[in-house]
Design an enzyme around this catalytic site. Structure first.
Site, PDB file in Angstrom:
ATOM      1  N   LYS A  35       7.001   2.966  12.292  1.00 36.30           N
ATOM      2  CA  LYS A  35       6.672   3.860  13.474  1.00 36.30           C
ATOM      3  C   LYS A  35       7.156   2.900  14.526  1.00 36.30           C
ATOM      4  CE  LYS A  35       2.889   2.478  11.104  1.00 36.30           C
ATOM      5  NZ  LYS A  35       2.140   3.466  10.536  1.00 36.30           N
ATOM      6  N   GLY A  37       0.919  10.373   8.760  1.00 38.40           N
ATOM      7  CA  GLY A  37       0.236   9.952   6.982  1.00 38.40           C
ATOM      8  C   GLY A  37       0.780  11.519   6.394  1.00 38.40           C
ATOM      9  N   GLU A  93      -3.389  -1.787   9.631  1.00 34.63           N
ATOM     10  CA  GLU A  93      -1.856  -2.094   9.498  1.00 34.63           C
ATOM     11  C   GLU A  93      -2.442  -3.252   9.710  1.00 34.63           C
ATOM     12  OE1 GLU A  93       1.229  -0.409  10.669  1.00 34.63           O
ATOM     13  OE2 GLU A  93      -0.709   0.977  10.121  1.00 34.63           O
ATOM     14  N   VAL A 141       4.296   9.165  10.925  1.00 37.72           N
ATOM     15  CA  VAL A 141       3.487  10.136  12.159  1.00 37.72           C
ATOM     16  C   VAL A 141       2.841  10.386  11.782  1.00 37.72           C
ATOM     17  CG1 VAL A 141       3.131  11.043  14.309  1.00 37.72           C
ATOM     18  CG2 VAL A 141       5.370   9.372  13.412  1.00 37.72           C
ATOM     19  N   ILE A 170       0.201  14.087   6.755  1.00 38.64           N
ATOM     20  CA  ILE A 170       0.768  15.438   7.748  1.00 38.64           C
ATOM     21  C   ILE A 170       2.049  15.684   8.261  1.00 38.64           C
ATOM     22  CG2 ILE A 170      -0.048  16.725   9.725  1.00 38.64           C
ATOM     23  CD1 ILE A 170      -2.768  14.678   9.733  1.00 38.64           C
ATOM     24  N   LYS A 221       3.427   5.624  17.718  1.00 37.59           N
ATOM     25  CA  LYS A 221       3.731   7.344  17.549  1.00 37.59           C
ATOM     26  C   LYS A 221       3.860   8.499  18.398  1.00 37.59           C
ATOM     27  CE  LYS A 221       0.542   6.374  12.891  1.00 37.59           C
ATOM     28  NZ  LYS A 221      -1.088   6.257  12.821  1.00 37.59           N
ATOM     29  N   GLY A 267      -7.800   0.205   3.554  1.00 37.19           N
ATOM     30  CA  GLY A 267      -7.182   0.004   3.292  1.00 37.19           C
ATOM     31  C   GLY A 267      -5.899   1.519   4.326  1.00 37.19           C
ATOM     32  N   THR A 299       0.363  -0.920   0.428  1.00 39.12           N
ATOM     33  CA  THR A 299      -0.085   0.047   0.145  1.00 39.12           C
ATOM     34  C   THR A 299       0.650   1.149   0.197  1.00 39.12           C
ATOM     35  OG1 THR A 299      -1.420  -1.286   1.173  1.00 39.12           O
ATOM     36  CG2 THR A 299      -2.047   1.239   1.498  1.00 39.12           C
ATOM     37  N   ASP A 313      -0.837   1.094  18.014  1.00 43.23           N
ATOM     38  CA  ASP A 313      -0.226   1.931  16.697  1.00 43.23           C
ATOM     39  C   ASP A 313      -0.516   3.851  17.173  1.00 43.23           C
ATOM     40  OD1 ASP A 313       0.304   2.749  13.582  1.00 43.23           O
ATOM     41  OD2 ASP A 313      -1.181   3.929  14.349  1.00 43.23           O
TER      42      ASP A 313
HETATM   43  N1  HSE Z   1      -3.287   1.874  10.531  1.00 44.70           N
HETATM   44  C1  HSE Z   1      -2.269   3.219  10.465  1.00 44.70           C
HETATM   45  C2  HSE Z   1      -3.740   4.182  10.738  1.00 44.70           C
HETATM   46  C3  HSE Z   1      -1.736   3.831   9.428  1.00 44.70           C
HETATM   47  O1  HSE Z   1      -5.010   3.814  10.643  1.00 44.70           O
HETATM   48  O2  HSE Z   1      -3.498   5.783  11.439  1.00 44.70           O
HETATM   49  C4  HSE Z   1      -0.717   4.978   9.677  1.00 44.70           C
HETATM   50  O3  HSE Z   1       0.206   5.037  10.508  1.00 44.70           O
END
Ligand code: HSE
Length: 441
Positions: free
Chosen positions: A106, A135, A191, A133, A137, A206, A188, A14, A202
């Protein structure tokens, strides 16, 4: 000024697909903006056959990682396979071979970051990780550069798109947790292992990365108190709404007298607060600097295109340094590696907060008195109580809001309450944050 910077990318999933696409589609734009040519020289993946929806120039795809790691023409190694191993070994090998590294990993940085940053400092190469961290931004750059002259007393935010999407859909459509999780996976955002998204791991990864930069102190996953959203029910969401709150998976780090507070948990956010308005897969980072004041960054924290944009930005940063003959102009963690210094982490037990409890109890005389007695023994003062109708099993939800109480006392009280024979399920606990007070209003 006309060296071609060659990029070798590992992982054509992805994020790898998004990165390849942006580097190929925006090649001319990047060349004009940087005054150099950034060439996606190699993409390595086990699967080089499947159609990713765009074409890759001949000779770029390979299944042999040696074409990148042992290729002296490759300047930048982009690791996008995720997970700890073999990503860790590949990155260390790339560093040893004198390559700069870009990663979105991360989980790896939050658990083995120290080792990687140390190796990179020794080798004089870059490790860039904007995509790890938030996406699309550029929050890592904001912390390291735009806000470099600030001390941060608080950083908080919504840092997981999947969890925020799930909570938002549950709030807007009254859907169950499980149903929405599969939608998020299809989109998508999630993780490989969605437990990381929904159990707050997750987000904790971050937060650990951001706190390391913000406080110049090594922070790892183990330092972060972490709770997820998988036990939140439509009932909690609806109670929260009636009480004037939204439930968000919030990450908070603050400098406190007893150390750095680091926590991730579902949180009741006042409905009129900006963070309560962040819906869908959007993320928001609230950085409070002592000179800049409140800075809010909002955008897509997950997905192929936003994350590809962040990876490409790191590639460009490194390419610019290469072209100008600069080495590590900005240290990877925003501070020279040998200036990192350990800071004390505040124990979660010391946290003081207001709490939402949802007790699942049998509807019998004296139950409420028993529960309030136990809370009273711990010095926990009740602010309000709501009881709704019985279900078929005779169990009823009782919702209680407390005044400010200490985490360790809450834990002690719930240990006793959850063992009562009139309690049919573990009590749901959600912390209520007075965000306006945290912000210093
Ligand atoms: N799986 C993460 C989320 C993707 O949903 O934010 C980006 O770290």
């Amino acid at each position: 000024m006309n060296k071609t910077v060659n990029v070798g990318l590992l992982g054509f999933g992805t994020v790898g697909g998004g990165t390849a696409r942006i580097l190929l589609e925006q090649e001319d734009l990047l060349s004009r903006r940087t005054g150099t040519s950034i060439r996606l020289a190699k993409i390595c993946d086990k699967d080089i056959i499947s159609d990713r929806g765009f074409s890759v120039p001949p000779g770029v795809l390979t299944q042999d990682l040696g074409d990148i790691l042992d290729n002296p023409d490759i300047d930048i190694f982009v690791e996008l396979i995720g997970g700890i191993e073999p990503a860790r070994s590949f990155i260390l090998q790339a560093i040893k071979n004198g390559k700069h590294v870009v990663t979105a990993n991360k989980a790896l940085l939050a658990t083995h970051g120290y080792e990687i940053f140390k190796a990179a400092a020794g080798a004089g190469v870059e490790v860039a990780f904007e995509a790890s961290v938030g996406g699309g931004i550029p929050v890592i750059k904001a912390l390291k550069e735009g806000l470099v002259a600030n001390r941060f007393h608080t950083i908080m935010g919504i840092m997981n798109g999947t969890a925020n999407y799930i909570l938002s859909e549950m709030t807007e459509k009254g859907k169950e947790f499980k149903e929405v999780l599969s939608q998020a996976q299809e989109l998508g955002y999630a993780e490989l292992d969605p437990t990381y998204d929904v159990e707050g791991i997750d987000t904790a990864h971050k937060l650990a990365i951001m706190a390391t930069i913000a406080f110049g102190s090594p922070v790892s996953l183990d330092d972060v108190y972490t709770e997820g959203i998988s036990r939140i029910s439509p009932m909690d969401i609806s109670f929260a709404k009636d009480l004037g709150y939204r439930i968000k998976l919030l990450a908070i780090t603050r400098e406190q007298p007893d150390g750095i507070e680091l926590r991730v948990h579902p949180t009741m956010v006042p409905s009129d607060h900006l963070l309560a308005q962040v819906g869908g897969a959007y993320n928001a980072f609230y950085l409070i600097g002592d000179f800049a004041g409140k800075v809010l960054m909002y955008g897509l924290g997950a997905g192929q295109r936003p994350t590809g944009s962040a990876v490409a930005a790191d590639v460009v940063d490194i390419a610019r340094n290469i072209v100008h003959g600069a080495q590590r102009r900005v240290d990877p963690l925003g501070i020279p590696f040998d200036r990192l210094s350990p800071l004390k982490k505040a124990p979660m037990d010391n946290l003081s907060s207001r709490y939402y409890f949802r007790f699942s109890v049998l509807d019998r005389p004296g139950v409420l008195a028993k529960i309030s007695g136990i809370l009273g023994d711990q010095g926990i003062s009740i602010a309000s109580v709501v009881q709704e109708g019985r279900d078929r099993t005779g169990s009823v939800p009782i919702v209680m809001l407390t005044h400010e109480a200490m985490e360790k006392r809450v834990r002690a009280a719930l240990d006793v309450i959850d063992r009562l024979d009139v309690v049919s399920d573990a009590t749901m606990v959600i912390r209520m944050e007075d965000l306006h007070a945290i912000e210093g209003n």
